[in-house]
Design an enzyme around this catalytic site. Sequence first.
Site, short mmCIF file in Angstrom:
data_model
loop_
_atom_site.label_atom_id
_atom_site.label_comp_id
_atom_site.label_asym_id
_atom_site.label_seq_id
_atom_site.Cartn_x
_atom_site.Cartn_y
_atom_site.Cartn_z
N HIS A 97 -9.45 5.44 -0.88
CA HIS A 97 -8.62 5.35 0.34
C HIS A 97 -9.31 6.10 1.47
O HIS A 97 -10.29 6.80 1.25
CB HIS A 97 -7.23 5.95 0.05
CG HIS A 97 -6.35 5.03 -0.73
ND1 HIS A 97 -5.25 4.40 -0.19
CD2 HIS A 97 -6.41 4.60 -2.01
CE1 HIS A 97 -4.68 3.64 -1.10
NE2 HIS A 97 -5.36 3.74 -2.23
N GLY A 103 -10.96 4.90 4.10
CA GLY A 103 -12.30 4.33 4.31
C GLY A 103 -12.85 4.51 5.72
O GLY A 103 -14.06 4.46 5.93
N GLY A 128 -7.23 8.45 8.12
CA GLY A 128 -7.45 8.66 9.56
C GLY A 128 -8.86 9.14 9.84
O GLY A 128 -9.74 9.05 8.98
N ASP A 160 0.85 -1.19 0.00
CA ASP A 160 0.00 0.00 0.00
C ASP A 160 0.89 1.25 0.00
O ASP A 160 1.86 1.33 0.76
CB ASP A 160 -0.88 -0.03 1.26
CG ASP A 160 -2.03 0.96 1.19
OD1 ASP A 160 -2.50 1.25 0.08
OD2 ASP A 160 -2.45 1.44 2.27
N HIS A 161 0.57 2.21 -0.83
CA HIS A 161 1.33 3.48 -0.92
C HIS A 161 2.83 3.26 -1.05
O HIS A 161 3.62 3.83 -0.29
CB HIS A 161 1.04 4.37 0.29
CG HIS A 161 -0.36 4.89 0.32
ND1 HIS A 161 -0.81 5.90 -0.50
CD2 HIS A 161 -1.43 4.51 1.05
CE1 HIS A 161 -2.09 6.13 -0.27
NE2 HIS A 161 -2.50 5.30 0.67
N ASN A 186 -10.12 1.07 1.01
CA ASN A 186 -9.09 0.81 2.01
C ASN A 186 -9.56 1.28 3.39
O ASN A 186 -9.94 2.44 3.54
CB ASN A 186 -7.80 1.56 1.66
CG ASN A 186 -7.08 0.95 0.48
OD1 ASN A 186 -7.66 0.20 -0.29
ND2 ASN A 186 -5.82 1.30 0.34
N THR A 198 -7.43 2.63 9.84
CA THR A 198 -7.54 3.21 11.19
C THR A 198 -8.67 2.55 12.00
O THR A 198 -8.51 2.27 13.19
CB THR A 198 -7.77 4.74 11.09
OG1 THR A 198 -6.71 5.30 10.31
CG2 THR A 198 -7.78 5.39 12.47
P1 13P Z 1 -7.87 4.88 6.91
O1 13P Z 1 -6.79 4.57 7.89
O2 13P Z 1 -8.37 6.27 7.01
O3 13P Z 1 -8.98 3.87 6.97
O4 13P Z 1 -7.22 4.79 5.45
C1 13P Z 1 -6.66 3.59 5.03
C2 13P Z 1 -6.02 3.73 3.71
O5 13P Z 1 -6.47 4.44 2.85
C3 13P Z 1 -4.80 2.96 3.47
O6 13P Z 1 -4.24 3.23 2.25
#
Ligand code: 13P
Length: 209
Positions: free
Chosen positions: A129, A131, A100, A6-7, A151, A154
């Site tokens: 992203h 989510g 977040g 991811d990222h 995604n 958090t």
């Molecule tokens: P959150 O932590 O806001 O759910 O985002 C997760 C995310 O987008 C990971 O790439």
Amino acid sequence: VALHLDHGSFEGAKACINAGFSSIMFDGSHYPIAENIAKTTQLVHTCDVLGLSLEAEVGSIGGEEDGVIGAGECADPDECKAIADLGVTMLAAGIGNIHGKYPENWAGLSFETLAAVKEKVGDMPLVLHGGTGIPADMIKKAISLGVAKINVNTECQLAFQAATREYIEAGKDLQGKGFDPRKLLAPGFEAIKATVKEKMELFGSIGKA
Ligand code: 13P
């Protein structure tokens, strides 16, 4: 189940490809679009040959994750088309989403941007992203407009934290062999599982793999 980066940075993406990941996200959204295109293009070829899925990103996504800060931006639909046309598997486009927790005054997702992006990229699956904390009705609308991957991080971490805190505060780690990591970490693990199940139900992803 995919083993997904991811990222990822460009170097990180290459390292994960070599390490045997089945799915790669290269986040080139902080580069000028020409450089994002150039780097993504290289990875499209490698992932193609190896049969890996590749997610690319256009436009910064707000909040902070792994030291990368964005401002809840919305992606430019033409830039989305330029990246989608490279042949990536899926595309993350900023539509006002933030990593977040969302601030009290968050304006919500920009469905206008999402519809404009969708119009340009056609059948390209879109990735949402950030989510965590997006209300169910907005999630459903986003899915109806072309979002195919969401995604959530958090929210899983917070579920783990709450369940682990409860276990410790109840003094369960002090009873018998409650200190055993298999016991101490079990409530948090189960809490993440329950959150994932809830999200799979909301997203309509059960039975689709
Ligand atoms: P959150 O932590 O806001 O759910 O985002 C997760 C995310 O987008 C990971 O790439």
